[in-house]
Design a protein around this motif. Sequence first.
Motif, mmCIF file in Angstrom:
data_model
loop_
_atom_site.group_PDB
_atom_site.id
_atom_site.type_symbol
_atom_site.label_atom_id
_atom_site.label_comp_id
_atom_site.label_asym_id
_atom_site.label_seq_id
_atom_site.Cartn_x
_atom_site.Cartn_y
_atom_site.Cartn_z
ATOM 1 N N GLU A 125 0.883 -1.110 0.119
ATOM 2 C CA GLU A 125 0.044 -0.025 -0.158
ATOM 3 C C GLU A 125 1.021 1.134 0.132
ATOM 4 O O GLU A 125 0.304 2.361 -0.501
ATOM 5 C CB GLU A 125 -1.131 -0.064 1.352
ATOM 6 C CG GLU A 125 -2.064 1.222 1.303
ATOM 7 C CD GLU A 125 -2.974 0.767 0.128
ATOM 8 O OE1 GLU A 125 -3.361 1.996 -0.623
ATOM 9 O OE2 GLU A 125 -3.256 -0.311 -0.262
ATOM 10 N N ASN A 126 1.998 1.170 0.452
ATOM 11 C CA ASN A 126 2.899 2.330 0.514
ATOM 12 C C ASN A 126 3.370 2.684 -0.663
ATOM 13 O O ASN A 126 3.353 3.868 -1.116
ATOM 14 C CB ASN A 126 4.101 2.006 1.587
ATOM 15 C CG ASN A 126 4.930 3.109 1.712
ATOM 16 O OD1 ASN A 126 4.542 4.343 2.214
ATOM 17 N ND2 ASN A 126 6.150 3.190 1.404
ATOM 18 N N THR A 161 1.354 2.650 -3.463
ATOM 19 C CA THR A 161 0.599 3.042 -3.985
ATOM 20 C C THR A 161 0.218 4.654 -3.474
ATOM 21 O O THR A 161 0.049 5.800 -4.286
ATOM 22 C CB THR A 161 -0.929 2.387 -3.886
ATOM 23 O OG1 THR A 161 -0.715 1.300 -4.202
ATOM 24 C CG2 THR A 161 -2.148 3.092 -4.380
ATOM 25 N N TYR A 162 0.827 4.689 -2.062
ATOM 26 C CA TYR A 162 0.318 6.145 -1.277
ATOM 27 C C TYR A 162 1.541 7.098 -1.957
ATOM 28 O O TYR A 162 1.121 8.306 -1.949
ATOM 29 C CB TYR A 162 0.417 5.865 0.039
ATOM 30 C CG TYR A 162 0.507 6.973 0.902
ATOM 31 C CD1 TYR A 162 -0.617 8.170 1.068
ATOM 32 C CD2 TYR A 162 1.711 7.769 1.487
ATOM 33 C CE1 TYR A 162 -0.527 9.240 1.717
ATOM 34 C CE2 TYR A 162 1.872 8.671 2.106
ATOM 35 C CZ TYR A 162 0.534 9.395 2.441
ATOM 36 O OH TYR A 162 0.725 10.742 3.058
ATOM 37 N N ARG A 188 -8.255 10.263 -2.722
ATOM 38 C CA ARG A 188 -7.839 8.969 -3.077
ATOM 39 C C ARG A 188 -6.586 8.754 -1.904
ATOM 40 O O ARG A 188 -6.149 7.614 -1.610
ATOM 41 C CB ARG A 188 -7.146 8.906 -4.507
ATOM 42 C CG ARG A 188 -8.460 8.533 -5.333
ATOM 43 C CD ARG A 188 -7.823 8.213 -6.969
ATOM 44 N NE ARG A 188 -7.033 9.316 -7.234
ATOM 45 C CZ ARG A 188 -6.069 9.011 -8.267
ATOM 46 N NH1 ARG A 188 -5.825 7.958 -8.810
ATOM 47 N NH2 ARG A 188 -5.542 10.235 -8.831
ATOM 48 N N MET A 189 -5.690 10.004 -1.962
ATOM 49 C CA MET A 189 -4.520 9.891 -0.916
ATOM 50 C C MET A 189 -4.851 9.325 0.281
ATOM 51 O O MET A 189 -4.265 8.580 1.084
ATOM 52 C CB MET A 189 -3.962 11.147 -1.156
ATOM 53 C CG MET A 189 -2.525 11.238 -0.149
ATOM 54 S SD MET A 189 -1.954 12.746 -0.106
ATOM 55 C CE MET A 189 -3.012 13.706 0.788
ATOM 56 N N ARG A 215 -7.389 7.844 1.469
ATOM 57 C CA ARG A 215 -8.057 6.321 1.696
ATOM 58 C C ARG A 215 -6.654 5.439 1.678
ATOM 59 O O ARG A 215 -6.556 4.505 2.369
ATOM 60 C CB ARG A 215 -8.999 6.262 0.403
ATOM 61 C CG ARG A 215 -10.270 6.575 0.513
ATOM 62 C CD ARG A 215 -11.105 6.529 -0.698
ATOM 63 N NE ARG A 215 -12.403 7.051 -0.385
ATOM 64 C CZ ARG A 215 -13.420 6.982 -1.391
ATOM 65 N NH1 ARG A 215 -13.089 6.455 -2.619
ATOM 66 N NH2 ARG A 215 -14.585 7.631 -1.199
ATOM 67 N N SER A 216 -5.683 5.564 0.594
ATOM 68 C CA SER A 216 -4.530 4.852 0.538
ATOM 69 C C SER A 216 -3.745 4.907 1.987
ATOM 70 O O SER A 216 -3.170 3.956 2.503
ATOM 71 C CB SER A 216 -3.742 5.408 -0.600
ATOM 72 O OG SER A 216 -2.604 4.504 -0.824
ATOM 73 N N ASN A 217 -3.712 5.934 2.433
ATOM 74 C CA ASN A 217 -2.967 6.398 3.675
ATOM 75 C C ASN A 217 -3.817 5.740 4.779
ATOM 76 O O ASN A 217 -3.157 5.322 5.657
ATOM 77 C CB ASN A 217 -2.598 7.958 3.910
ATOM 78 C CG ASN A 217 -1.622 8.326 5.132
ATOM 79 O OD1 ASN A 217 -1.006 7.447 5.330
ATOM 80 N ND2 ASN A 217 -2.249 9.041 5.994
ATOM 81 N N ARG A 260 -5.592 2.869 4.614
ATOM 82 C CA ARG A 260 -5.223 1.435 4.699
ATOM 83 C C ARG A 260 -3.881 1.389 5.018
ATOM 84 O O ARG A 260 -3.395 0.105 5.730
ATOM 85 C CB ARG A 260 -5.429 0.993 3.189
ATOM 86 C CG ARG A 260 -7.151 0.982 2.897
ATOM 87 C CD ARG A 260 -7.162 0.127 1.569
ATOM 88 N NE ARG A 260 -6.573 1.004 0.368
ATOM 89 C CZ ARG A 260 -7.212 1.544 -0.375
ATOM 90 N NH1 ARG A 260 -8.248 1.997 -0.118
ATOM 91 N NH2 ARG A 260 -6.326 2.299 -1.403
ATOM 92 N N ARG A 261 -2.931 2.196 4.678
ATOM 93 C CA ARG A 261 -1.507 1.988 5.044
ATOM 94 C C ARG A 261 -1.344 2.027 6.437
ATOM 95 O O ARG A 261 -0.541 1.097 7.157
ATOM 96 C CB ARG A 261 -0.538 2.847 4.303
ATOM 97 C CG ARG A 261 0.849 2.739 4.547
ATOM 98 C CD ARG A 261 1.499 4.016 3.914
ATOM 99 N NE ARG A 261 1.150 5.393 4.646
ATOM 100 C CZ ARG A 261 2.129 6.168 4.962
ATOM 101 N NH1 ARG A 261 3.289 5.886 4.742
ATOM 102 N NH2 ARG A 261 2.036 7.179 5.645
#
Length: 389
Positions: A163-164, A166-167, A194-195, A197-199, A201-202
């Motif tokens: 996930e990192n 992607t972030y 989007r940033m 949400r990715s953060n 999950r990370r």
Amino acid sequence: MATLRVRLLLLVALLAWSLPASAQLRRGPRTFVRSGQREIPDSLKARRDSLQIAALAHEFDSLAAGDYLLDSAMLTALRTDDLRQLDSAALARFEAAQQGADTTTRRPVLRKGWFMSDSMSLSKVCWISAVLPGYGQIYNKQYWKLPVLYGTLGTGLALYLHENKTYRPLKRTYDAYTDVSTVRTPELDALQTRMIRSNTRRQLYLGLTVASYIYFIGDAAVNYSTNDVSSVKKATTLACICPGAGQVYNRSYWKVPFVVGGFATMAYCIDWNNRGFQRFKKAYALLADYEQHPEKYPDGPTDEFQGRYSADYMKNLRDNFRRNRDLCIILTGALYVLQIIDAHVDAHLKDYDVSDDLSMNLEPMLNYAYVPALQGNRPVFGFNLGFKF
């Protein structure tokens, strides 16, 4: 001739009777005279006796010197932990012999060495487990927990790294966009969503990894039973490993919500103030650059507030958010130390004997006091009040 002897005897008796008593008392030690000669005491007898005793002791020491040196060399070769284990093993064999057990066929396996010794302290086991996850389970001989540990730890770490990847690109794009202008646009909002949400999950994957890592260090401390470790040391160690674990170990469950809630509140305040600090830091940098180089911005200020606030005002807001963030970090450290102290003191008080017998006793009193004016004693009446707690 007989008359002369009688007269001499009477004269001696008269002289002895006429001497004072003090002169008669000052007589020397009694001596015995045999065959007309005085016996002279042997002044060297005590010295000869002491020399004979010293010679005998030297002879015995020389006979036992070889065995003594051999035993001392063997004891010197043994380490402290080996001596402790030998003493514990000898005590176990003695107790088993008292119970009638057969100890001739059983020999305890002693673990030696710095890395895997039976006398290793709890603190050392926890420190090595922090560097090498799973060491505590191996030391406690709970090998079945290793697949669970490495499974959760490896899965969480792999998901976090994935996930990192992607972030990071989203974060770089967002920073590049906001370094030029922080005016809200649909493109910026979509990128930020989007940033975020990715953060999120990370951070969840990272939290899973850290939680499994901390849990297995605490598990090694809880199941540590090689040496006699007091509950106070275990509670303090668990509180150092994870906030609230010491309170759980002491069974003071009502304190856990306060500890966890306090840390959650501090974490939220730190994150909120840090986001405010980053926000006004970027807005102040854009506005300060606009005031110094207005020719670069033909459409006016590009900060988030589009010049509605002055640069000094945003600088004060930036400094306030930074000061509040640092203060929350200090309070979090103080809360961490406080919950360690609470776990340590609470573990000590678990063994403190507090009686439930709370009573008060009132009874009459009769005593006698000496009165100099009356040259005698007189009775004194009163009451005795006693508290029992």
